[in-house]
Design an enzyme around this catalytic site. Structure first.
Site: not given
Length: 294
Positions: A109, A216, A275
């Site tokens: 990730d 982010y 994921h």
């Protein structure tokens, strides 16, 4: 200290790097081959609990930082504190303390995002690298801009850009949304109640959630040259990309496209994984990594 079946003795250290304190978990003989594991959102060092014993028993010095903003590491204020260059420099700072040799680097990730950057920018410190569930940054940006299906999968990237509202929503009802995301995007039982209590404790630390989201925010507000420059982003070290075909966050086509940016790239597609591939199929992931690093 035993956590979710980890048998290897763990060392919990704090390293002062780049003006902050980083919490780092070490395992295995100090003389072992250095192997760094980098977690992503919304995890912490605990994301690699299924890898530690395997690699300690294989002769590695396992190095797992809580990356800046997460769990027991410092959470500096401001979006600028989470630029990809600083995140990568933290890892280099850890390596400077722990080893004087090249290291193997594995990321999942957001940790894979940092690993891509390390492999391109600091290739002299990386012998081989593996990225789980995240494409090369140039491929990701291209798909965000040109692939409506990927934009829909990545809706949360835009939501996280908002001030205060994402923090409010994620904290509600004892972290119900984060728990639901983890459980709904993985097979039943991958994240146990006991494991999730560890995660909730890390999310609840003062300043942690905003710091985690600032990764982010910095990615869009302070994009790296690496993601924009084809030459600077070229990965010359041997690279293994591990991908779950049922990943709900990233389309599998990006995995194959990423190999275009690697001099020596290899893809392993897990047909039934999501994921959270290292949690779901730890034995297969561990064996693949061992073979690749041998």
């Amino acid at each position: 200290m035993t956590l979710s079946g980890i048998r290897s003795p763990l060392e919990f250290r704090v390293f002062h790097i780049n003006g902050i304190a980083l919490h780092v978990v070490l395992a295995g003989a100090a003389s072992g081959k250095p192997l760094v594991f980098l977690h992503g959102f919304p995890e912490f060092w605990f994301a690699w609990r299924h890898q530690i014993d395997h690699f300690v028993s294989s002769g590695y010095r396992v190095i797992i930082p809580d990356q800046r903003g997460y769990n027991l590491s410092d959470k500096p204020a401001g979006i600028a504190s989470y630029s990809i260059d600083l995140l990568a420099k933290d890892v280099i700072g850890v390596l400077d303390i722990v080893t004087d040799s090249k290291a193997f680097v594995v990321g999942h990730d957001w940790g894979a995002g940092v690993s891509w950057y390390l492999a391109a920018r600091y290739s002299e410190r990386v012998s081989r690298t593996a990225m789980l569930s995240v494409p090369h940054p140039r491929i990701f940006i291209k798909n965000l801009l040109m692939n409506p299906a990927q934009l829909r999968r990545s809706w949360y990237l835009l939501f996280f850009q908002l001030p205060w509202l994402p923090e409010f929503v994620l904290r509600r009802r004892d972290w119900a949304l984060l728990v639901r995301v983890l459980r709904n995007t993985s097979p039943p039982g991958v994240f146990s109640d006991r494991d999730l209590e560890q995660y909730k404790e890390s999310w609840a630390r003062k300043g942690a959630l905003t710091a985690m989201l600032n990764w982010y925010r910095a990615a869009l507000l302070r994009p790296s040259k690496l993601a924009l420059d084809p030459e600077a982003s070229r990965v010359k070290v041997p690279t293994l990309l591990i991908w779950g075909k049922n990943d709900q966050f990233a389309g599998e086509g990006m995995a194959r496209e990423s190999l275009q940016h690697c001099d020596d790239g290899h893809l392993e597609m897990f047909e039934t994984a999501t994921h959270w591939v290292q949690h779901e199929e730890p034995t297969r992931v561990n064996n693949l990594l061992s073979q690749f690093f041998a």
